[in-house]
Design an enzyme around this catalytic site. Sequence first.
Site, mmCIF file in Angstrom:
data_model
loop_
_atom_site.group_PDB
_atom_site.id
_atom_site.type_symbol
_atom_site.label_atom_id
_atom_site.label_comp_id
_atom_site.label_asym_id
_atom_site.label_seq_id
_atom_site.Cartn_x
_atom_site.Cartn_y
_atom_site.Cartn_z
ATOM 1 N N LEU A 1 -42.224 -64.439 81.451
ATOM 2 C CA LEU A 1 -41.810 -65.671 80.791
ATOM 3 C C LEU A 1 -42.772 -66.300 79.528
ATOM 4 O O LEU A 1 -43.745 -66.516 80.016
ATOM 5 C CB LEU A 1 -41.436 -66.908 81.610
ATOM 6 C CG LEU A 1 -40.632 -67.818 81.044
ATOM 7 C CD1 LEU A 1 -39.355 -67.731 80.222
ATOM 8 C CD2 LEU A 1 -40.713 -69.113 82.024
ATOM 9 N N ASP A 2 -42.176 -66.254 78.468
ATOM 10 C CA ASP A 2 -43.044 -66.748 77.280
ATOM 11 C C ASP A 2 -44.267 -66.106 76.930
ATOM 12 O O ASP A 2 -45.279 -67.011 76.377
ATOM 13 C CB ASP A 2 -43.238 -68.369 77.392
ATOM 14 C CG ASP A 2 -42.026 -69.072 77.425
ATOM 15 O OD1 ASP A 2 -40.903 -68.327 76.653
ATOM 16 O OD2 ASP A 2 -41.833 -70.051 77.952
ATOM 17 N N GLU A 3 -44.611 -65.025 77.337
ATOM 18 C CA GLU A 3 -45.671 -64.287 77.438
ATOM 19 C C GLU A 3 -45.538 -62.889 76.537
ATOM 20 O O GLU A 3 -46.712 -62.338 76.177
ATOM 21 C CB GLU A 3 -46.009 -63.675 78.647
ATOM 22 C CG GLU A 3 -46.473 -64.741 79.706
ATOM 23 C CD GLU A 3 -47.761 -65.471 79.451
ATOM 24 O OE1 GLU A 3 -48.631 -64.873 78.640
ATOM 25 O OE2 GLU A 3 -48.142 -66.502 79.977
#
Length: 286
Positions: free
Chosen positions: A229-231
């Site tokens: 997530l969001d990486e």
Amino acid sequence: MTEPNRTRCVLRFRSPDRPGILAGLAPLLTSNGWDIREAAIYGDPDTATFFARMELASDSARTADLAQHIAPAVAALGLDWEVHDIAQPMPVLIAVSKFNHCLVDLLHKVEIGALPIRIVCVVSNHEQERKRVEWHGIPYHHFPVDRSDKAAQERRFLEIIEESGAELTVLARYMQILSDDFAGQLEGRCINIHHSFLPSFKGAKPYHQAKARGVKLIGATAHYVTADLDEGPIIEQDVRRVSHATTAEEMVAIGREVEASVLSRAVRWHAEHRILGNGNQTVVLN
């Protein structure tokens, strides 16, 4: 200046960095009737990798001929290459929830010819943008999220991506956490806009988190979607200056403008084949 009667394509590649890469490739292109109209390169000293993007045009050759034309350089220089026809805009699917500012910006920029994409459909877990989207003549698919069976909604979403022929999926403030399987199937062809300057302030209400930390800069991040997530690899970011007197609500309003501009730039660069992966980073050849 447009060249409607010429074959136009993008050649992009990476290879182990060494002297003479372009010197070895350019004569092959020229001798086979290709004119280099634009070129951008980058040599990464950390990975010893060379990246290049070329826009090519020809009066006599076809895109399908290019592989044969550059075959000697591919073998000699170890090119990992792709070629893309740029005569047609890229088919794109947009996903949105309740916040519509990024969707509206993309619709407008396509309408005025500022983005080389064709929006094939819009997917949403809410109905509220249907009239706007269908007014533009674009199909709208409402897939509400059932928390007890989210996998079924994602299966239908994936089916629409394949049926529509979308080469890129854009999460334009689509406020749903994707499953690892869903994100994995879209890796490299799905862009998300995160309403924060990553890696800071992930998750929900990042502007409120930023206010609580007393930040003096807020921003937005466009990145490729991965199972983390969001990486995912970051494509583009931008910031605006704020002060101690800026409220969280004012930050949200400022942020919306930043989010829309950052996302549209990332979408344009992807559609123009300017982005190459470099580990967990991107190389954007402008």
